[in-house]
Design an enzyme around this catalytic site. Structure first.
Site, PDB file in Angstrom:
ATOM      1  CG  ASP A 283      28.361 -22.944 -14.081  1.00  0.00           C
ATOM      2  OD1 ASP A 283      29.704 -22.386 -13.588  1.00  0.00           O
ATOM      3  OD2 ASP A 283      27.439 -22.640 -13.363  1.00  0.00           O
TER       4      ASP A 283
ATOM      5  CE  LYS B 190      31.121 -19.666 -16.278  1.00  0.00           C
ATOM      6  NZ  LYS B 190      29.652 -19.165 -15.565  1.00  0.00           N
TER       7      LYS B 190
ATOM      8  CB  VAL C 135      31.050 -16.367 -20.787  1.00  0.00           C
ATOM      9  CG1 VAL C 135      32.553 -15.940 -20.423  1.00  0.00           C
ATOM     10  CG2 VAL C 135      30.593 -17.741 -20.647  1.00  0.00           C
TER      11      VAL C 135
ATOM     12  NE  ARG D 148      19.185 -17.614 -25.528  1.00  0.00           N
ATOM     13  CZ  ARG D 148      19.542 -18.329 -24.672  1.00  0.00           C
ATOM     14  NH1 ARG D 148      20.796 -19.032 -24.513  1.00  0.00           N
ATOM     15  NH2 ARG D 148      18.764 -18.644 -23.759  1.00  0.00           N
TER      16      ARG D 148
HETATM   17  P1  IMP Z   1      25.696 -26.487 -15.228  1.00  0.00           P
HETATM   18  O1  IMP Z   1      24.472 -27.406 -14.978  1.00  0.00           O
HETATM   19  O2  IMP Z   1      25.866 -25.989 -13.837  1.00  0.00           O
HETATM   20  O3  IMP Z   1      26.992 -27.227 -15.664  1.00  0.00           O
HETATM   21  O4  IMP Z   1      25.055 -25.476 -16.016  1.00  0.00           O
HETATM   22  C1  IMP Z   1      25.130 -25.491 -17.489  1.00  0.00           C
HETATM   23  C2  IMP Z   1      24.115 -24.804 -17.887  1.00  0.00           C
HETATM   24  O5  IMP Z   1      24.235 -23.312 -17.137  1.00  0.00           O
HETATM   25  C3  IMP Z   1      24.677 -24.173 -19.496  1.00  0.00           C
HETATM   26  O6  IMP Z   1      23.960 -24.985 -20.120  1.00  0.00           O
HETATM   27  C4  IMP Z   1      24.003 -22.660 -19.383  1.00  0.00           C
HETATM   28  O7  IMP Z   1      22.631 -22.668 -19.617  1.00  0.00           O
HETATM   29  C5  IMP Z   1      24.180 -22.133 -18.195  1.00  0.00           C
HETATM   30  N1  IMP Z   1      25.405 -21.584 -17.725  1.00  0.00           N
HETATM   31  C6  IMP Z   1      26.577 -21.704 -16.899  1.00  0.00           C
HETATM   32  N2  IMP Z   1      26.975 -20.900 -16.975  1.00  0.00           N
HETATM   33  C7  IMP Z   1      27.005 -19.664 -17.689  1.00  0.00           C
HETATM   34  C8  IMP Z   1      27.487 -18.856 -18.441  1.00  0.00           C
HETATM   35  O8  IMP Z   1      28.683 -18.144 -17.792  1.00  0.00           O
HETATM   36  N3  IMP Z   1      26.855 -17.800 -19.451  1.00  0.00           N
HETATM   37  C9  IMP Z   1      25.717 -18.509 -19.793  1.00  0.00           C
HETATM   38  N4  IMP Z   1      24.901 -19.666 -19.245  1.00  0.00           N
HETATM   39  C10 IMP Z   1      25.627 -20.170 -18.492  1.00  0.00           C
END
Ligand code: IMP
Length: 181
Positions: free
Chosen positions: A106, A134, A156, A168
């Protein structure tokens, strides 16, 4: 079964996921052939379904490890980039070929933290694989070596991904909207 008021819209079907996971496994198989055991490090909890399917499609020798970091919610409240290690891998990865397996990238904070953490242990190589990304939400640049799908900026669920621990085990990936407050 959806919680009353939640709206779920299929974004990626079971068949499409299975096809893409097969393609990723074939690519990994080809690129790690004759390199010895590949250590797959699944990032809990979200990657458990993807990791199970991906690993079973590999024909090269591999081992499974898990790592867990702080949840998304914890981070948004205070320092958005701060990631905390909750569970570490059980074996030394020094000198081994390592592939980090994520459910979704994300902002990129989690994966870039994990890459830094694991690289400091001097693996023979370290690559990254994520089922979803994303691109519109990226805050830090992180190299993704194996990518399933780019998706729009929507929440999602399914195929390992949750909303407040729900959904899940849905077999497909759905965009989810909770009821309006
Ligand atoms: P980041 O550190 O912002 O890249 O986030 C990564 C983590 O956020 C992922 O491993 C997920 O646990 C959670 N996450 C981010 N977007 C989503 C989503 O749309 N659905 C479910 N979990 C998400």
């Amino acid at each position: 079964m959806p919680r009353v008021g939640d709206t779920l819209t299929t974004l990626i079907s079971e068949d499409l996921i299975a096809d893409r996971v097969g393609e990723l496994a074939a690519q990994i198989d080809a690129e790690y052939r004759d390199q010895g055991d590949l250590i797959l490090v699944g990032v809990l909890k979200g990657s458990f379904v993807f990791l199970a399917d991906l690993a079973r499609r590999l024909t090269i020798p591999h081992r499974i490890e898990f790592i867990a970091v702080s949840s998304y919610g914890d981070r948004e409240s205070e320092d958005p980039g701060a990631v905390r290690l909750i569970l570490d891998v059980r074996h030394d990865i020094g000198g081994r070929h390592v592939l980090v397996v994520e459910d979704i990238v994300d902002t990129g904070y989690t994966l870039s933290y994990l890459v830094r953490l694991l690289n400091a242990r001097l693996p023979a190589s370290l690559r990254t694989c994520t089922l979803l990304r994303k691109p519109d939400r990226a805050k830090v640049a992180v190299t993704i070596d194996y990518l399933g799908f780019d998706i729009p900026d929507v929440w999602v669920v399914g195929y390992g991904l949750d909303y407040a621990e729900r959904y899940r085990t849905l077999p497909r990936i759905c965009a989810m909207k909770p009821p309006a407050a």
